[in-house]
Scaffold this active site. Structure first.
Site, PDB file in Angstrom:
ATOM      1  N   ARG A  19      -4.107 -47.988 -15.964  1.00 58.09           N
ATOM      2  CA  ARG A  19      -2.863 -48.282 -15.229  1.00 58.09           C
ATOM      3  C   ARG A  19      -3.173 -49.009 -13.925  1.00 58.09           C
ATOM      4  O   ARG A  19      -2.489 -49.967 -13.562  1.00 58.09           O
ATOM      5  CB  ARG A  19      -2.075 -47.007 -14.945  1.00 58.09           C
ATOM      6  CG  ARG A  19      -1.425 -46.406 -16.176  1.00 58.09           C
ATOM      7  CD  ARG A  19      -0.684 -45.135 -15.858  1.00 58.09           C
ATOM      8  NE  ARG A  19      -1.622 -44.160 -15.299  1.00 58.09           N
ATOM      9  CZ  ARG A  19      -1.288 -43.113 -14.571  1.00 58.09           C
ATOM     10  NH1 ARG A  19      -0.022 -42.863 -14.302  1.00 58.09           N
ATOM     11  NH2 ARG A  19      -2.198 -42.293 -14.113  1.00 58.09           N
ATOM     12  N   ASN A  37       1.790 -43.582 -18.235  1.00 57.96           N
ATOM     13  CA  ASN A  37       1.229 -42.887 -19.386  1.00 57.96           C
ATOM     14  C   ASN A  37       2.346 -42.202 -20.152  1.00 57.96           C
ATOM     15  O   ASN A  37       3.283 -41.669 -19.552  1.00 57.96           O
ATOM     16  CB  ASN A  37       0.231 -41.813 -18.940  1.00 57.96           C
ATOM     17  CG  ASN A  37      -1.076 -42.389 -18.438  1.00 57.96           C
ATOM     18  OD1 ASN A  37      -1.429 -43.520 -18.751  1.00 57.96           O
ATOM     19  ND2 ASN A  37      -1.803 -41.616 -17.665  1.00 57.96           N
TER      20      ASN A  37
END
Length: 91
Positions: A19, A37
């Protein structure tokens, strides 16, 4: 032309800095949206920007910068454009 894509990334992409590196790439390219996520182990991305730059963004996330991440596949679909002013990591 501005486009927006919903991208679901499969593979070893959680707990490996995916990320964070996705956000760095988006910021560098001027892509707006978010990354988070999901409970099933995938990563969900909404990316909005110039269509040519989005293609570069998508190609780049297929080969993650994190040495621990591995993308096995991506589900990509165009969605209605939204007004994003930044790219953020959602926790």
């Amino acid at each position: 032309m501005i486009k927006t894509y919903e991208i679901i990334v499969h593979g070893h992409v959680q707990g490996v800095g995916f990320r964070y590196t996705t956000k760095q790439l988006a910021d560098k390219l001027g892509i707006y949206g978010s990354v988070k996520n999901l409970n099933d182990g995938t990563v969900y991305i909404v990316a909005s920007g110039d269509s040519l730059i989005l293609q570069k963004f998508i190609s780049s996330i297929k080969v993650p910068k994190s040495p621990f991440a591995k993308v096995t596949s991506m589900d990509i679909k165009e969605i209605d454009s939204a007004n994003y002013s930044e790219f953020k990591v959602v926790y």
